[in-house]
Structures are given as structure tokens and as C-alpha cells.
Design an enzyme around this catalytic site. Structure first.
Site, PDB file in Angstrom:
ATOM      1  N   LYS A 144       0.850  -1.189   0.000  1.00  0.00           N
ATOM      2  CA  LYS A 144       0.000   0.000   0.000  1.00  0.00           C
ATOM      3  C   LYS A 144       0.890   1.246   0.000  1.00  0.00           C
ATOM      4  O   LYS A 144       1.894   1.300   0.732  1.00  0.00           O
ATOM      5  CB  LYS A 144      -0.882   0.016   1.245  1.00  0.00           C
ATOM      6  CG  LYS A 144      -1.875  -1.144   1.296  1.00  0.00           C
ATOM      7  CD  LYS A 144      -3.025  -0.959   0.322  1.00  0.00           C
ATOM      8  CE  LYS A 144      -4.038  -2.096   0.464  1.00  0.00           C
ATOM      9  NZ  LYS A 144      -5.180  -1.950  -0.464  1.00  0.00           N
ATOM     10  N   LYS A 157     -13.392  -7.856  -8.160  1.00  0.00           N
ATOM     11  CA  LYS A 157     -13.924  -8.293  -6.875  1.00  0.00           C
ATOM     12  C   LYS A 157     -15.400  -8.635  -7.051  1.00  0.00           C
ATOM     13  O   LYS A 157     -16.202  -7.735  -7.335  1.00  0.00           O
ATOM     14  CB  LYS A 157     -13.751  -7.181  -5.829  1.00  0.00           C
ATOM     15  CG  LYS A 157     -12.288  -6.917  -5.500  1.00  0.00           C
ATOM     16  CD  LYS A 157     -12.118  -5.742  -4.566  1.00  0.00           C
ATOM     17  CE  LYS A 157     -10.669  -5.628  -4.117  1.00  0.00           C
ATOM     18  NZ  LYS A 157     -10.400  -4.385  -3.396  1.00  0.00           N
TER      19      LYS A 157
HETATM   20 MG    MG Z   1      -6.950  -2.249  -4.231  1.00  0.00          MG
END
Ligand code: MG
Length: 361
Positions: free
Chosen positions: A156, A255
Site C-alpha cells: 500500500k 472483486k
Molecule cells: Mg486495491
């Protein structure tokens, strides 16, 4: 039946959107003809692009599940058509649709992966690493995950914790497959800064800009050598079509909870395959129930890049299913049992349940 569970992650997970230490999990149980299916709703994990947990609860309890009772269907789409899910309740809709797929697979005596058209017995998997307190801490965490055998590591990033941090990571792990995920933390004004990542041989930069800024992503991609992967921007097949048309990305993170279920996921998979754009399956801090659905989906042939489908122990001290998902040689086995192939630990589920609602004819 609908339940809400309160669960605690093994360790806080930090991204540009903040820190997550616990998850409110909605679980659905559908029963039909002596068969039972469990599924998980990922509402609330990513509130910018899915609905929040309470909104999903009211869509499920107030509209979708009461309408589902007593319905007959041979295909998941037939059930959905009868439920008329609200357009903004994608995660709620997906949780019912996924359970319907599992029920149909069980009724036909096959695994969910087989029912979806999966071809891989094991899928390549990676791990997502949250923001750490220091670069040294990050290097240690990455070393641990690489030793565990993950096929790639995704880090991240956030403005100020990006180029220098990843330069240190690359210097230490010269051969590792590294990705960066910005969770929409940048703007086009940061293009030069993000260009600094081009020297680091990253596999991709995920979602640098806002979810609704496809044009900005197309502009940014034209200035970057590193492939842009869209995540939060992809909520439907139409989003994918638009992104392909204007060149907003070269990779897609899919997703199923965000796009409204497995049927839409398969359509997106097929479209991306035709366009020659690699796709991988993202994760939303799922329990073993959601993880099993993701694995089944990721067994489709277009999922050529490692998904965010980590081992059980990455996020949970104790899961709510009987199967312990493990990583070996960069891959995870796709369950071969009926449906999702996992059995739910009902006692554990009951211990974590904070509210439930039953719907019967
Ligand atoms: Mg992501």
C-alpha cells in the site's frame, strides 16, 4: 437466514483510507431441497465503492431475503430477476447471487469452480501489505511473506510513502514481483511523482486516482510505463468497457462483491480475456467463506496474475470454516468438494453473531 458477526483481524490493516482492526461480517444462509449454502457480504470493507454494512443489512432483511423465500430457480440469474435488487446494493445482491451459484453447484453434484468454468486446480496467489510504521518494519514484513511462498507482494502506498519506500523495497528484494496499491490517494498533479515508480520494475500500480476518474487514469497511463490496474473503478461490465475504450488501464482487479456477483464477474472475465487484458481476483478481508468463492472464481483461465487470496492465517487467528487455506509454491489449491468445498464452523459463527434474522415461507 441473515446474521451479522463481529470479527477481529489478527493485526490492523492500514491503507491510504485508514486502519482496519475489526470487520462486521454479514453471512447469508440459503436452504433449498435439503441443501444449504453460506455466503458472505463484503459491504463496508470499502465504503467508497460498496454500500455500508447497515445499508446492506436493510437491503437484505427488508427486501431481498423476504422476496427470496419460496422462489424456484435453475440458474442464479433467475433468482436475481425475481428479487429486483436495488442498483446501489451490489454487495448485498452479490451475497445472494453467490449463495445461489453454490446451491446450484451442490444440486448438480459439482464444485463451484467447475460450475463457473474454472480450469485451474491451484491458483497463483499474492499478499497485500498494509502501511507500516517505518521502512525497516515494511522490509521485515515483506521478507516474512516471501518466505511464506507468496507469488508476489503488493504494498500500500500513499503520497509521501511511495517512491523512496518502494526504492528501498526494490533494493532489498531485487527479484521479487512487487505491486503498489494507492487506493485512490493521488491526483493527476502527482503524475511526475508516480513516474518515479517507473524505475522500480513494478508489475502494476493499482488505482492511483479517484474511482470515478477514468479519463484521468487514461491520461496518467499515457505518461507511465508501469501498467495501471483499476480496482475501485470497476463496478460493472460497463465500467470495464469504458476503461478499455479509453485506455484507462492495462490490468483489472476484479472483486465479485463489488460487481454484484459471480455472473457479472464471468462476463467481465470473458470481456477482458477477449481484449487481452490480464485480470486477477482481489480480496476484501474475507473470512474463509468469501475466500472459497474468490478461489473458485480465480480458477477461470483469464485470471493469469496472482490474486489477493491470502492464507487463512494472514488475517484470522481462528476462521469460521473447517478448511485452513495455505500457500505453497506461490499457489493455493482450489477446493474440490461440493459447491464452495468448505464446511462452516457453526459453533464459531454463533459465538461471533451479534444479530440475526430468519426468513421462512
Ligand atoms: Mg486495491
Amino acid at each position: 437466514m441473515l446474521r451479522e458477526l463481529h470479527t477481529e483481524l489478527r493485526a490492523p490493516f492500514r491503507s491510504s483510507r485508514g486502519s482496519v482492526t475489526e470487520r462486521r461480517v454479514l453471512l447469508i444462509t440459503l436452504e433449498a431441497e435439503g441443501l444449504e449454502s453460506w455466503s458472505e457480504c463484503v459491504a463496508g470493507v470499502d465504503a467508497e465503492s460498496t454500500e455500508d454494512v447497515d445499508r446492506a443489512w436493510s437491503a437484505l432483511a427488508g427486501e431481498l431475503l423476504p422476496r427470496a423465500v419460496g422462489r424456484r430457480f435453475a440458474r442464479p440469474e433467475e433468482l436475481l430477476a425475481q428479487l429486483r435488487p436495488p442498483a446501489d446494493a451490489r454487495a448485498a445482491r452479490a451475497s445472494i447471487e453467490m449463495a445461489a451459484w453454490d446451491l446450484v453447484a451442490r444440486a448438480e453434484g459439482v464444485s463451484l469452480a467447475k460450475k463457473l468454468g474454472g480450469t485451474l486446480a491451484a491458483v497463483p496467489v499474492g499478499v497485500a501489505v498494509g502501511l507500516q510504521d517505518s521502512d525497516e518494519a515494511l522490509l521485515d514484513v515483506i521478507a516474512g511473506h516471501l518466505a511464506e511462498g507468496y507469488a508476489r507482494v503488493k504494498v500500500k502506498i500513499v503520497p509521501g510513502r511511495d517512491v523512496d519506500m518502494l526504492t528501498a523495497v526494490r533494493a532489498r528484494f531485487s527479484a521479487a514481483v512487487l505491486w503498489a496499491d494507492a487506493n485512490a490517494a493521488y491526483t493527476l498533479d502527482d503524475a511526475a511523482r508516480l513516474g518515479g515508480l517507473d524505475a522500480l520494475d513494478l508489475g502494476l500500480i493499482e488505482q492511483p486516482l479517484a474511482a470515478d476518474d477514468l479519463v484521468g487514469h487514461a491520461r496518467l497511463q499515457s505518461q507511465l510505463r508501469t501498467p495501471i490496474c483499476l480496482d475501485e473503478s470497476i463496478r460493472s461490465l460497463e465500467d470495464v468497457d469504458r476503461a478499455i475504450e479509453i485506455g484507462a488501464c492495462r490490468v483489472v482487479n476484479l472483486k465479485p462483491g463489488r460487481v454484484g456477483g459471480l455472473g457479472e464477474s464471468i462476463r467481465i472475465h470473458d470481456r477482458l480475456r477477449d481484449a487481452g487484458i490480464p485480470v486477477w481476483c482481489g480480496g476484501m478481508l474475507e473470512t474463509g467463506i468469501g475466500r472459497a468463492y474468490n478461489l473458485a472464481l480465480a480458477s477461470l483461465p483469464g485470471f493469469t496474475l496472482p490474486g489477493d487470496i491470502s492464507a487463512t492465517r494472514r488475517y484470522w487467528d481462528r476462521d469460521i470454516v473447517d478448511l485452513d487455506f495455505v500457500v505453497a509454491n506461490g499457489c493455493m489449491q482450489v477446493p474440490t468438494g461440493l459447491g464452495t468445498g468448505v464446511a462452516v464452523d457453526v459453533e464459531r459463527v454463533q459465538a461471533l453473531t451479534v444479530r440475526m434474522a430468519v426468513f421462512a415461507a
